[in-house]
Scaffold this motif. Structure first.
Motif, short mmCIF file in Angstrom:
data_model
loop_
_atom_site.label_atom_id
_atom_site.label_comp_id
_atom_site.label_asym_id
_atom_site.label_seq_id
_atom_site.Cartn_x
_atom_site.Cartn_y
_atom_site.Cartn_z
N ASN A 127 0.84 -1.19 0.00
CA ASN A 127 0.00 0.00 0.00
C ASN A 127 0.88 1.24 0.00
O ASN A 127 1.53 1.56 1.01
CB ASN A 127 -0.92 -0.01 1.22
N GLU A 128 0.92 1.93 -1.11
CA GLU A 128 1.75 3.13 -1.22
C GLU A 128 1.31 4.23 -0.26
O GLU A 128 2.12 5.08 0.12
CB GLU A 128 1.69 3.67 -2.67
N GLU A 129 0.06 4.23 0.15
CA GLU A 129 -0.46 5.31 0.97
C GLU A 129 -0.03 5.21 2.43
O GLU A 129 0.17 6.24 3.07
CB GLU A 129 -1.99 5.37 0.85
N ASP A 130 0.09 4.00 2.97
CA ASP A 130 0.51 3.89 4.37
C ASP A 130 1.82 3.12 4.53
O ASP A 130 2.29 2.94 5.65
CB ASP A 130 -0.60 3.26 5.23
N PHE A 150 1.18 -5.99 7.49
CA PHE A 150 2.56 -6.07 7.98
C PHE A 150 3.22 -4.69 7.95
O PHE A 150 3.16 -4.00 6.93
CB PHE A 150 3.39 -7.02 7.11
N ASP A 151 3.85 -4.34 9.05
CA ASP A 151 4.68 -3.14 9.11
C ASP A 151 6.09 -3.55 8.75
O ASP A 151 6.83 -4.08 9.58
CB ASP A 151 4.62 -2.52 10.50
N THR A 222 -8.76 5.07 -4.01
CA THR A 222 -8.04 3.80 -3.98
C THR A 222 -8.69 2.84 -2.99
O THR A 222 -9.04 3.22 -1.88
CB THR A 222 -6.57 4.02 -3.57
N LYS A 223 -8.84 1.59 -3.42
CA LYS A 223 -9.45 0.56 -2.57
C LYS A 223 -8.55 -0.67 -2.56
O LYS A 223 -7.77 -0.91 -3.49
CB LYS A 223 -10.83 0.16 -3.10
N LEU A 224 -8.69 -1.46 -1.50
CA LEU A 224 -8.12 -2.80 -1.47
C LEU A 224 -9.15 -3.75 -2.07
O LEU A 224 -10.27 -3.83 -1.58
CB LEU A 224 -7.79 -3.22 -0.05
N ARG A 250 -8.55 3.07 4.59
CA ARG A 250 -8.21 4.26 5.40
C ARG A 250 -8.96 4.27 6.72
O ARG A 250 -8.54 4.94 7.67
CB ARG A 250 -8.51 5.53 4.61
N ARG A 251 -10.03 3.51 6.81
CA ARG A 251 -10.82 3.45 8.05
C ARG A 251 -10.53 2.19 8.86
O ARG A 251 -11.24 1.89 9.83
CB ARG A 251 -12.31 3.51 7.72
#
Length: 423
Positions: A127-130, A150-151, A222-224, A250-251
């Protein structure tokens, strides 16, 4: 996919060999309680052929690292390769080996791993956003289906335990549970993890393919996107669709919980933001790897070929990203059901009887779109180490040609690997 997910906790999970613990020098060892120990690539035989080409000098800050022709994911006592994800800005690669996540640099050097999964860890995407890696995770015996998050920055050493470290959190997908456990024949009995039953709405066997991209209706950013696994039951007609769910992650911070396999949680969205159907004919366990190609705007769905007569049983389908979903009757459903229908790209091979388009290609073990017509296509194989079969995986750079039957052409000729059995 797909060996059936098994676990170690009484009544909830069936047993599976777990890759856990520490690194053992030169051999594959057992902890004595059935726990297998993962070995790093430097301590076991590596796949045949040369190692991945070095990534070259470090890229300037803020610029993506250069991409090698091949990235070796290593050799492991684990399940087979399921999916891959890349963090280009930091020069990191992630490989899912069913019950093991491996993090490498772009030269294939292992930087860390996450072990201890007793469920089925499938396809991955970044995920490029997070800046985190998302993967499908199944516990069928417990009727629990998750997205594992995963972080990557916290994966700093080999054999980090998924349950006792803070490198992974999970979000429960209730929609999948409802379809997987659906009592379609009304006998009041859930028939469990088996294809030979009328149960499981749409033939749902769980989840596998995951990818980030735009909402199909173009209204939600953007969605998963999460694709169902689908049983290859040739005696029914309601499993001839690929089923895809879309979520706005995002939520999702409010839902994320640690992985607790002995007490599966149900924290997650009650329903997806969208549910969609793509008519392809039946496959063997649905979309193995899902990928969005930003250049074309299309979605690639790599599958294990189906076995139903009357369908071409291609191994790659492409969703036409220029077409929005249209409301219509979902094929094969009894009673009749209305849903949002997606359109296959009218390119490649075409079966006039069914109307299905597709290609014959790899990608079932991992697929990454890199832009500019370039893709990493996974190769999975096996090697023998001290008489023990171990799994290998690597990402090989290809370019999209669109030609039939195989639309991918390798950038360079990679040495062969021993194929992994399909399951």
């Amino acid at each position: 996919m797909r060996r059936h997910s098994r676990g170690r906790f009484a009544a909830l999970f069936m047993s599976v060999a777990v890759v856990s613990g520490g690194v053992v020098s030169g051999v594959v060892a057992s902890a004595g309680d059935g726990t297998a120990w993962a070995l790093s690539p430097s301590e076991t035989a590596r796949p045949a052929g040369p190692a991945a080409r070095p990534a070259g000098p470090a890229s300037p800050p803020g610029r993506p690292a250069a991409l090698p022709d091949r990235i070796d994911g290593g050799t492991w006592r684990s399940g087979h390769l399921q999916g891959m994800a890349i963090d280009r800005r930091k020069g990191r690669m992630y490989f899912s080996f069913t019950n093991l996540l491996v993090k490498t640099d772009l030269a294939g050097k292992p930087l860390g791993s996450v072990t201890g999964f007793t469920g089925h860890l499938g396809d991955l995407d970044f995920n490029e956003e997070d800046g985190r890696v998302y993967g499908s995770l199944e516990y069928k015996a417990a009727k629990a289906f998750y997205i594992a998050v995963f972080d990557g920055d916290r994966i700093t050493r080999m054999n980090m335990d998924a349950a006792s470290t803070d490198v992974v959190s999970t979000v429960h997908l209730q929609e999948v549970v409802k379809d997987y456990t659906a009592d379609m024949n009304g006998d009041g009995v859930f028939d469990g993890d088996t294809a030979n039953t009328p149960d499981h709405r749409y033939g749902c066997s769980g989840i596998d393919g995951v990818a980030f991209g735009p909402s199909f209706d173009r209204e939600g950013g953007t969605k998963l996107t999460v694709a169902y696994g689908v049983y290859a039951n040739t005696g029914r007609q309601d499993n001839d669709n690929q089923v895809l769910l879309q979520y706005d992650v995002r939520r999702w911070r409010q839902y994320e919980r640690p992985l607790t396999e002995d007490a599966p949680h149900t924290s997650g969205p009650s329903s997806p933001d969208g549910k969609y159907f793509a008519y392809t004919g039946n496959t063997t366990y649905g979309v193995q790897n899902l990928e969005y190609d930003a250049d074309s705007g299309n979605w690639l769905m790599a599958v294990y070929k189906g076995t139903k007569p009357g369908f071409p049983n291609y191994s790659l389908f492409v969703l036409d990203g220029s077409k929005r979903p249209v409301p219509g009757t979902v094929p094969g459903q009894r009673p009749s059901e209305r849903g949002q229908l997606l359109t296959l790209l009218p390119r490649g091979l075409h079966d006039t009887a069914s109307g299905v388009y597709g290609w014959e290609s790899a990608g079932q073990y991992g697929l990454i779109s890199l832009g500019g017509g370039r893709h990493y296509v996974a190769e999975a194989g096996t090697v023998q180490v001290d008489g023990v079969t171990q799994q290998t995986g690597r990402a090989v750079l290809h370019r999209w040609t669109g030609l039939t039957p195989n639309p991918f052409a390798p950038v360079t000729q990679a040495p062969p690997v021993t194929p992994v059995p399909r399951r």
